[in-house]
Design an enzyme around this catalytic site. Structure first.
Site, PDB file in Angstrom:
ATOM      1  N   ASP A  14      60.852 -24.689  19.910  1.00 20.80           N
ATOM      2  CA  ASP A  14      61.029 -23.244  20.031  1.00 20.80           C
ATOM      3  C   ASP A  14      59.889 -22.569  20.782  1.00 20.80           C
ATOM      4  O   ASP A  14      60.119 -21.728  21.655  1.00 20.80           O
ATOM      5  CB  ASP A  14      61.184 -22.602  18.643  1.00 20.80           C
ATOM      6  CG  ASP A  14      62.579 -22.830  18.068  1.00 20.80           C
ATOM      7  OD1 ASP A  14      63.522 -23.050  18.859  1.00 20.80           O
ATOM      8  OD2 ASP A  14      62.716 -22.796  16.833  1.00 20.80           O
ATOM      9  N   ARG A  94      48.907 -18.715   7.907  1.00 22.47           N
ATOM     10  CA  ARG A  94      49.321 -17.649   8.820  1.00 22.47           C
ATOM     11  C   ARG A  94      48.237 -16.583   9.037  1.00 22.47           C
ATOM     12  O   ARG A  94      47.999 -16.189  10.178  1.00 22.47           O
ATOM     13  CB  ARG A  94      50.656 -17.026   8.380  1.00 22.47           C
ATOM     14  CG  ARG A  94      51.845 -18.019   8.404  1.00 22.47           C
ATOM     15  CD  ARG A  94      51.945 -18.788   9.711  1.00 22.47           C
ATOM     16  NE  ARG A  94      53.110 -19.658   9.804  1.00 22.47           N
ATOM     17  CZ  ARG A  94      53.170 -20.930   9.443  1.00 22.47           C
ATOM     18  NH1 ARG A  94      52.106 -21.524   8.902  1.00 22.47           N
ATOM     19  NH2 ARG A  94      54.260 -21.644   9.611  1.00 22.47           N
ATOM     20  N   ASP A 123      57.435 -16.566   7.215  1.00 25.27           N
ATOM     21  CA  ASP A 123      56.341 -16.650   8.176  1.00 25.27           C
ATOM     22  C   ASP A 123      56.345 -15.495   9.183  1.00 25.27           C
ATOM     23  O   ASP A 123      55.299 -15.006   9.587  1.00 25.27           O
ATOM     24  CB  ASP A 123      56.363 -18.014   8.881  1.00 25.27           C
ATOM     25  CG  ASP A 123      55.981 -19.138   7.915  1.00 25.27           C
ATOM     26  OD1 ASP A 123      55.093 -18.902   7.078  1.00 25.27           O
ATOM     27  OD2 ASP A 123      56.563 -20.234   7.998  1.00 25.27           O
ATOM     28  N   SER A 174      62.400 -29.576   9.079  1.00 27.17           N
ATOM     29  CA  SER A 174      61.427 -28.639   9.624  1.00 27.17           C
ATOM     30  C   SER A 174      60.159 -28.763   8.778  1.00 27.17           C
ATOM     31  O   SER A 174      60.189 -28.562   7.569  1.00 27.17           O
ATOM     32  CB  SER A 174      61.991 -27.216   9.563  1.00 27.17           C
ATOM     33  OG  SER A 174      60.936 -26.293   9.641  1.00 27.17           O
TER      34      SER A 174
HETATM   35  N1  ARG Z   1      58.748 -21.567   2.023  1.00 23.34           N
HETATM   36  C1  ARG Z   1      57.397 -21.854   2.346  1.00 23.34           C
HETATM   37  C2  ARG Z   1      56.634 -20.575   2.560  1.00 23.34           C
HETATM   38  O1  ARG Z   1      57.235 -19.566   2.774  1.00 23.34           O
HETATM   39  C3  ARG Z   1      57.257 -22.821   3.478  1.00 23.34           C
HETATM   40  C4  ARG Z   1      57.461 -22.285   4.830  1.00 23.34           C
HETATM   41  C5  ARG Z   1      57.418 -23.369   5.858  1.00 23.34           C
HETATM   42  N2  ARG Z   1      57.383 -22.819   7.172  1.00 23.34           N
HETATM   43  C6  ARG Z   1      57.986 -23.378   8.207  1.00 23.34           C
HETATM   44  N3  ARG Z   1      57.907 -22.754   9.351  1.00 23.34           N
HETATM   45  N4  ARG Z   1      58.644 -24.521   8.108  1.00 23.34           N
HETATM   46  O2  ARG Z   1      55.438 -20.538   2.503  1.00 23.34           O
END
Ligand code: ARG
Length: 409
Positions: A14, A94, A123, A174
């Site tokens: 992406d 993040r 995210d 992912s």
């Molecule tokens: N659900 C988790 C969180 O919100 C993991 C997120 C994983 N992010 C990703 N881009 N695969 O912190």
């Protein structure tokens, strides 16, 4: 002058397509920023790929120590587990990435920040709310949210425009990874009933032959040693992760409430993070005064929720962190953890030079510094309100608490 955007670049499908798309569709010059948070990728190759895709600049930043020191350690001190289980792996990286995106935007005269998140996750919230907190003047672009391409479409786009990608059509999961843990989504595990297949795991593969015991040393709430050996925080987390992960410890399988209102099945591996939280909670049991400990327990879930929700850069998170920091002064000592094959872990011992445990007060043996006679008056006065209440029940013909509660013999 052509307008510029700073893109949080991972090297994946992406964000690679995004480099091209931001130029072709929106007319931006793209500065790709890859942040090393301990994801274990070859970031020099990632940098080359960004340049090969047409980025005017590609920057690699090693933020591992920053993530550990400024984000993971405060999370540990808060014993932060979102919904009592998830140690905030992605939620912690993040805000570090955001900090660097904003700095690079300033350095390169960019007017916008871009990320590769979809519209379904947390995210995007963390990137955007974080960016607005640090730099309200910057625009935010989220190509994946607006371009309307499926994964197949994105691969076709890359092939059509000569965007170098390593993605294959049959990518199953992912993954988001950093030194604090690894998050796995998509594929078969989107069925919450399905047992996660072994191939989702990488950091909790059971290779240790027998049980493992480890002693973690803390100074003022910061982990500083493993089995008596002083280590910097990045090495400590890395070594502990590998050691206790080899017993199979550190897996989490939950249905989690995302900020955007979606329930999602999440699988995590976080051996070091979970071991450290266990040890740290235990050492607090030994070193924190009772009222402080109880108040802290009430605030910890709130801290985790704020950080999960993308509110790292918020006045409430800062205020709670100030409280937590002030509780950590005496959280010094060692905790012994024992990991049994199959992923079990328990605390088997703890000690502290500044602990509040007093053998002379606690012991039931003869050597006794406690004045037993004091207890009689204390208990009578402690229970005085109840005694008065119970006496009234008796006078009213009820016969004490049982009668008041409507209980029958
Ligand atoms: N659900 C988790 C969180 O919100 C993991 C997120 C994983 N992010 C990703 N881009 N695969 O912190």
């Amino acid at each position: 002058m052509t307008k510029r955007v700073v893109l949080a670049y991972s090297g994946g499908l992406d964000t690679s397509v995004a480099v091209h798309w931001l130029q072709a569709q929106l007319g931006y010059e793209v500065i790709a920023v890859a942040v090393d948070v301990g994801q274990g990728a070859d970031l020099e190759a990632v940098r080359e790929r960004a340049l090969g895709t047409g980025a005017v600049e590609a920057v690699v930043i090693d933020a591992r120590e920053e993530l550990a020191r400024d984000f993971a350690v405060p999370a540990l001190q808060a014993n932060a587990l979102y919904e009592s289980r998830y140690p905030l792996v992605s939620a912690l990286s993040r805000p570090v990435i955001v900090r660097h995106l904003v700095a690079e935007a300033r350095r390169h005269g960019a007017t916008a920040v871009a990320h590769g998140c979809t519209g379904k996750g947390n995210d995007q919230v963390r990137f955007e709310v974080g960016t607005r907190a640090l730099a309200p003047d910057l625009d935010i672009v989220a190509p994946v949210r607006v371009w309307g391409m499926s994964r197949e479409d994105a691969i076709a786009y890359a092939e059509r425009h000569g965007v170098p990608i390593t993605a294959s059509r049959e990518k199953i999961y992912s993954i988001d990874e950093n030194l604090w843990g690894r998050a796995i989504e998509c594929g078969i595990i989107e069925d919450p009933w399905a047992t996660p297949p072994e191939d989702v795991y990488a950091r909790t593969l059971e290779t240790a032959a027998g049980p493992v015991e480890v002693t973690i040393g803390f100074e003022a709430g910061v982990p500083v040693s493993l089995d008596g050996k002083q280590l910097d925080i990045v090495s400590l987390v890395g070594q502990l992760d590998a050691l206790v992960g080899s017993t199979g410890f550190g897996r989490i399988d939950i249905v989690e409430n995302r900020r955007v209102g979606i329930k999602s099945r999440e699988v995590y591996e976080a051996p070091a993070a979970l071991a450290l939280v266990l040890a740290h909670q235990d050492l607090e049991g030994l070193t924190l005064e009772r009222d402080v400990a109880h108040e802290k327990l009430r605030l910890e879930p709130r801290w985790a929720e704020l950080v999960y929700d993308g509110l790292w850069y918020s006045p409430l998170r800062e205020a709670l962190s100030a409280f937590i920091a002030s509780t950590q002064r005496h959280v010094t000592g060692e905790v012994r953890l024992r990991f049994s094959p199959g992923g079990g872990c328990s605390v088997v011992g703890r000690r502290s030079p500044v602990g509040l445990y007093d053998y002379g007060l606690a012991t039931y043996d003869a050597a006794d510094a406690f004045n037993h006679e004091d207890a009689e008056g204390f208990v009578r006065i402690f229970g005085l309100g109840i005694t008065t209440w119970a006496a009234r029940q008796g006078a009213a013909g009820g016969g004490g608490a049982g009668a008041a509660g409507g209980e029958h013999a």
